[in-house]
Design a protein around this motif. Structure first.
Motif, PDB file in Angstrom:
ATOM      1  N   LEU A  28      -1.772   3.858  -2.031  1.00 34.10           N
ATOM      2  CA  LEU A  28      -3.186   3.489  -2.016  1.00 34.10           C
ATOM      3  C   LEU A  28      -3.499   2.725  -0.735  1.00 34.10           C
ATOM      4  O   LEU A  28      -2.604   2.400   0.046  1.00 34.10           O
ATOM      5  CB  LEU A  28      -3.511   2.615  -3.234  1.00 34.10           C
ATOM      6  CG  LEU A  28      -3.314   3.262  -4.609  1.00 34.10           C
ATOM      7  CD1 LEU A  28      -3.333   2.205  -5.709  1.00 34.10           C
ATOM      8  CD2 LEU A  28      -4.387   4.317  -4.867  1.00 34.10           C
ATOM      9  N   ASP A  62     -10.781  -2.611  -6.158  1.00 35.67           N
ATOM     10  CA  ASP A  62     -12.031  -3.064  -6.770  1.00 35.67           C
ATOM     11  C   ASP A  62     -12.264  -4.553  -6.566  1.00 35.67           C
ATOM     12  O   ASP A  62     -13.402  -5.031  -6.660  1.00 35.67           O
ATOM     13  CB  ASP A  62     -12.014  -2.759  -8.271  1.00 35.67           C
ATOM     14  CG  ASP A  62     -11.987  -1.270  -8.558  1.00 35.67           C
ATOM     15  OD1 ASP A  62     -12.819  -0.545  -7.968  1.00 35.67           O
ATOM     16  OD2 ASP A  62     -11.135  -0.827  -9.355  1.00 35.67           O
ATOM     17  N   TYR A  97       0.831  -1.208   0.000  1.00 41.63           N
ATOM     18  CA  TYR A  97       0.000   0.000   0.000  1.00 41.63           C
ATOM     19  C   TYR A  97       0.867   1.259   0.000  1.00 41.63           C
ATOM     20  O   TYR A  97       0.587   2.229  -0.720  1.00 41.63           O
ATOM     21  CB  TYR A  97      -0.904   0.023   1.234  1.00 41.63           C
ATOM     22  CG  TYR A  97      -2.011  -0.996   1.268  1.00 41.63           C
ATOM     23  CD1 TYR A  97      -2.815  -1.249   0.154  1.00 41.63           C
ATOM     24  CD2 TYR A  97      -2.272  -1.717   2.441  1.00 41.63           C
ATOM     25  CE1 TYR A  97      -3.829  -2.178   0.210  1.00 41.63           C
ATOM     26  CE2 TYR A  97      -3.293  -2.649   2.503  1.00 41.63           C
ATOM     27  CZ  TYR A  97      -4.074  -2.881   1.381  1.00 41.63           C
ATOM     28  OH  TYR A  97      -5.091  -3.805   1.437  1.00 41.63           O
ATOM     29  N   ASN A 124      -9.363   0.440   0.773  1.00 41.64           N
ATOM     30  CA  ASN A 124     -10.645   0.937   0.265  1.00 41.64           C
ATOM     31  C   ASN A 124     -10.597   1.318  -1.214  1.00 41.64           C
ATOM     32  O   ASN A 124     -11.638   1.539  -1.833  1.00 41.64           O
ATOM     33  CB  ASN A 124     -11.105   2.148   1.086  1.00 41.64           C
ATOM     34  CG  ASN A 124     -11.505   1.773   2.496  1.00 41.64           C
ATOM     35  OD1 ASN A 124     -11.873   0.632   2.755  1.00 41.64           O
ATOM     36  ND2 ASN A 124     -11.421   2.727   3.415  1.00 41.64           N
ATOM     37  N   ASP A 125      -9.388   1.389  -1.774  1.00 45.64           N
ATOM     38  CA  ASP A 125      -9.243   1.720  -3.191  1.00 45.64           C
ATOM     39  C   ASP A 125      -9.393   0.507  -4.102  1.00 45.64           C
ATOM     40  O   ASP A 125      -9.504   0.658  -5.319  1.00 45.64           O
ATOM     41  CB  ASP A 125      -7.874   2.358  -3.445  1.00 45.64           C
ATOM     42  CG  ASP A 125      -7.705   3.681  -2.727  1.00 45.64           C
ATOM     43  OD1 ASP A 125      -8.607   4.528  -2.853  1.00 45.64           O
ATOM     44  OD2 ASP A 125      -6.675   3.863  -2.053  1.00 45.64           O
TER      45      ASP A 125
END
Length: 389
Positions: free
Chosen positions: A274, A280, A269, A277-278
């Protein structure tokens, strides 16, 4: 230390036939996967100047990568064979990216395969399952790999109140996704009741909590982000990657309910800039259902101890808040041993190319892929993206 973020991309990805493949040896599957990935990348094999493999249980070689290169008649500048269990796939991505950026090579083929279903006798398979423990402190007591993961499952249940039905949610989600994947080994839908009523393997793990035994191979091709634009497919960029290594033998683990996925995830991360929660979607190593639940917690998708509630009510299925293992995972797509997580990577590539068909996550831009080896021992987390960011 300079960041790898956005500087390397996957430009080829392919799988072989999976399941029971008696007409191909482990070596043939490994070569077949590599040739398919080369074709997918739209290049000739003479353009491959880096080769990474993992050794095979069914058909091992002393110098496995060199044997595969010989078979394929490619002559790489970098040749490496590794073995860190199921985490092998993604730890080598880390090293392949570093080799590209350091100028050691330009185009790396990572190809892995094994024939655990048709290439091993029952005695050989059982020997493999009981050989993972510490020679002095574990093996004398006869534990198998499922029993060691059952220890982890029991610890999570005792500490957080997690239930067998919550573990079963993971198996049900993976099977639902496999039902949409024409290449999956097991495609018949199952229910929570099917899982908890299936044969007990190692309390509390039932048969349907356990991954498959399979033949199969998978491969990817990496190159620099600059060169990636020259290839025919949408590049999939490596935005973040991190490793975490906590122990080799489960008796030496610092915790049974928190793993080094915490460290590998944080490092990935941070490199990508990121957070959970980013994402998909997430492709998570699912050799047993409790593994996924602990990874969901350790990778920050929910608080520690809340994984059971997180996976309920279809939230990890397509259309839920975090679709996982959209190809079916090790639980339903296939699991040929150390190469098993490769299929999670090729699935992530398809998702980010928007080529996953009926199981496509709409508009997917970012995905997390995680592998672990040993008994929750060695972890690697990758953040992949459709754009460089």
């Amino acid at each position: 230390m300079s960041s790898l973020s956005g500087k390397v991309a996957i430009v080829g990805a392919a799988d072989t036939e999976v399941g029971i493949v008696p007409h191909m040896s482990a070596t043939q599957l490994c070569v077949d996967a590599g040739l398919r990935a080369i074709k997918d990348a739209g290049i000739g094999k003479d353009q491959i100047d880096g080769l990474i493999t993992c050794n095979s249980f069914a058909e091992p070689f002393m110098y496995h990568a060199e044997a595969i290169a010989e078979y394929m008649q490619i002559f790489p500048r970098v040749s490496l064979s590794v073995n860190t269990g199921g985490g092998t796939t993604f730890s080598v991505i880390h090293h392949a990216a570093s080799a590209i950026l350091s100028g050691m090579c330009d185009t790396v083929l990572i190809t892995m395969a094994d024939s655990l279903k048709s290439g091993l006798t029952r005695e050989q398979a059982m020997s493999m399952q009981v050989s993972a423990g510490h020679g002095q402190f574990e093996l004398p007591y006869g534990p198998s790999v499922p029993s060691l993961y059952a220890l982890i499952a029991k610890a999570h249940m005792n500490q957080y109140g997690t239930t067998e039905e919550q573990f079963a949610e993971i198996a049900v989600a993976c099977r639902k996704h496999a039902s949409l994947n024409p290449t999956a080994q097991m495609r018949e839908l199952i229910t929570i009741e099917d899982v908890v009523n299936s044969r007990m393997i190692a309390d509390p793990l039932h048969l349907l909590d356990c991954s498959l035994i399979s033949d199969g191979g998978s491969a990817v091709i990496l190159t620099s982000a600059e060169r990636a634009k020259e290839f025919p497919n949408q590049p999939v960029y490596l935005l973040g990657i991190g490793e975490g290594h906590s122990h080799e033998h489960i008796s030496q683990a610092r915790s049974l309910t928190t793993s080094a996925a915490v460290e590998s995830g944080q490092r990935a991360y941070e490199m990508a800039g990121l957070g959970p929660n980013d994402m998909d979607f997430a492709q998570l190593y699912d050799c047993f259902t409790p593994t996924v639940l602990i990874e969901i917690e350790d990778l920050g998708f929910c608080e520690k101890g809340e994984g059971g509630a997180f996976v309920e009510n279809g939230e990890i299925q397509l259309g839920g808040k975090l679709p996982i293992n959209t190809h079916g995972g090790l639980l339903s797509h296939c699991h040929p041993g150390n190469p098993g997580s490769m299929f999670a990577l090729t699935e992530a590539v398809l998702q980010l190319r928007h080529q996953a068909g009926d199981r496509q996550v709409p508009g997917a831009q970012l995905g997390l892929v995680h592998g672990q080896g040993g008994i929750m021992s060695s972890h690697t987390t990758m953040i992949l993206g459709r754009e460089q960011i």
